[in-house]
Write a protein that holds these residues in place. Structure first.
Motif: not given
Ligand code: MSP
Length: 503
Positions: A10-11, A18, A20-21, A237, A262, A265, A269, A291-292
């Motif tokens: 959650i952003y 942008h 990246g999200h 979650y 990403g 974090i 997680h 992911h990177s």
């Protein structure tokens, strides 16, 4: 029916999303759409992380109450996800009352087990990360502690707080990280496990004094404190699938939960979240897919680095959401950071979407209209064509099931390339009745279109209706079974971008 629960982080709505999200969210959406297409019962959760000091400060700066600020931002995020055609089932906000209730219940439950205690914290904090940093984790610039991600000075904190006994979970975490196949790719599990082995585990602060941060969920038994934003956020979650009241829904979806994140974090997680779940007597998620970064001129793309590529720019340049979704998936990487530039994106778009796939569709559609009046009936197709179709479906499904979306797209492009070669070799335009050639080409196009559907849902649906076929489950598809095609249009799906030549 198999269940598939997929989440994005959650952003923080301190700025609009942008590239990246979008990268994370599109990837999650592709997985969600793929599982729906292949017959799964999907729940796709995204949303905003609305509490904490960072949001409190940004709202203050904007001269707004944080609630007013996050309300506006939630609408803005939903609008961006609509533009990118994100098919989430639910948009969660941490200011939602049922979420706040779930967080309080969890906090109480863990406190009741003696795993939360009060003590003093002193140390460094990064507001942009909303994270405590210990020596060794931060960098120093002119002798002053700096955040290694945001490259800004850290704030020194000294306060009485509540701690969560993370240290109690060391053996549990090492077992989960080293023996269970949860974190993907597994190198990230090894990274966290070796950090725990080398540095041990310190208890973590899970509250802030209200005079420092008031914008958060109060500690249920002590209103002088608010719950730390990460404890609050991770709980989305569970609250997003009905925790704690709707046990049935919660159990159903939690059994196959996939968190997409990403690598920034990862610690929260794995170490923090798995321990919180254990403290709540819940199993870990089925998967954490990491992911990177997208980088630009070597730096992680982000607001702080000032090298953001906006979603508007992307959607405008690549003719709507499908182009952007395809490109972000095509550069998706779990392992290496991906340097993005318009030059790179333009070249993938032009070569793959415009020239290889788009042009094929246009050529075959036009020929079918011209030569056959748009009606192409079933004919037998050659064995090697049937093999290309069956093998491509197989390799595509394998790639998708192991989250290798870029590889899956390569398999689709191989079908399109094969079809282009076939058309050039068989020259249907020279024949008076090229029904076999056109039927073969349409079979190839149909498969490619269906396999592209999770990535380019609008273009795929548009083409299916222009050529008269259904978007069906690729798992059951066999080559040469379509009774007939009725072509009513030969659309230009992906208009080529005119790239200016340098020099
Ligand atoms: N609010 C927390 C997450 C809480 S989840 C319980 C947060 N929010 S964030 O707004 O900072 O979003 C971070 C996420 O955005 C990353 O994990 C990643 O998914 C995505 N990305 C942001 N910039 C990115 C890149 N430059 N490259 C790749 N992903 C990027 O952290």
């Amino acid at each position: 029916m198999s269940v598939f629960y997929v989440t994005t982080p959650i952003y923080y709505p301190n700025a609009p999303p942008h590239i990246g999200h979008a990268y994370t969210t599109v990837f999650a959406d592709v997985l969600a759409r793929f599982h729906r297409l292949t017959g799964g019962k999907v729940f796709f959760l995204t949303g905003n992380d609305e509490h904490g000091l960072k949001i409190q400060r940004v709202a203050e700066k904007a001269g707004k109450h944080p609630k007013e600020y996050v309300d506006e931002m939630a609408n803005l995020y939903r609008e961006y996800w609509r533009i990118l055609n994100i098919s989430y089932d639910y948009f969660i906000r941490t200011t939602d009352p049922y979420h706040e209730k779930a967080v309080k219940e969890a906090f109480n439950y863990i406190y009741g087990k003696g795993l939360i205690y009060k003590a003093k914290y002193s140390g460094m904090y990064c507001v942009d990360c909303e994270k405590y940093y210990s020596p060794g984790e931060y960098t120093e610039v002119e002798g002053k502690p700096h955040c290694p991600i945001h490259n800004k000075p850290l704030e020194y904190l000294e306060e009485e707080t509540y701690y969560f006994k993370l240290s109690e979970f060391k053996d549990y975490l090492l077992d989960v990280l080293e023996n269970r196949d949860i974190v993907y790719p597994s190198q990230y599990a090894r990274e966290v496990a070796s950090k725990i082995r080398n540095e041990g585990l310190r208890d973590v602060s899970v509250a802030r004094p209200v005079e420092r941060v008031w914008w958060g969920i109060p500690v249920p038994f002590d209103d002088k404190y608010v719950i730390y934003v990460w404890f609050d956020a991770l709980m989305n979650y569970l609250s997003g699938i009905g925790y704690p009241n709707d046990k049935e829904k919660n159990t159903l979806y939690w059994s196959n939960a996939h968190h997409i994140i990403g690598k920034d974090i990862l610690w929260f997680h794995t170490a923090v979240w798995f321990s919180m779940l254990k403290a709540l007597d819940m199993p870990p998620p089925r998967r954490v897919i990491v992911h990177s970064y997208l980088i630009n001129k070597g730096l992680k793309i982000g607001k702080s680095a000032g090298n953001v590529i906006s979603i508007e720019e992307l959607v405008e340049r690549y003719n709507g959401s499908d182009g952007v979704r395809y490109l972000l998936s095509r550069i998706f990487n779990t392992d290496k950071d991906s340097e993005v530039s318009f030059e790179l994106l333009d070249s993938i778009y032009n070569t793959e979407l415009a020239d290889t796939f788009g042009n094929l569709v246009r050529r075959v559609g036009s020929l079918a209209l011209k030569k056959m009046g748009g009606k192409v009936y079933k004919r037998s197709i050659d064995g090697n064509v049937a093999d290309v179709i069956s093998n491509s479906i197989g390799t595509y499904l394998d790639a998708m099931r192991s989250y290798e979306v870029s590889k899956a797209l390569e398999h689709v492009m191989n079908i399109a390339r094969y079809a282009n070669q076939y058309i050039n070799e068989t020259k249907p335009w020279e024949k008076s009745n090229p029904s076999k050639e056109l039927y073969t080409l349409l079979e190839l196009i149909k498969v490619a279109t269906i396999l592209l559907h999770p990535f380019t849902p609008m273009a795929s649906s548009k083409l299916a209706s222009a050529f008269g076929f259904e978007i069906e489950n690729p798992v059951n598809m066999e080559p040469g079974k379509t009774e007939r095609y009725t072509i009513t249009d030969a659309p230009i799906l992906f208009r080529k971008i005119q790239v200016k030549q340098e020099g």
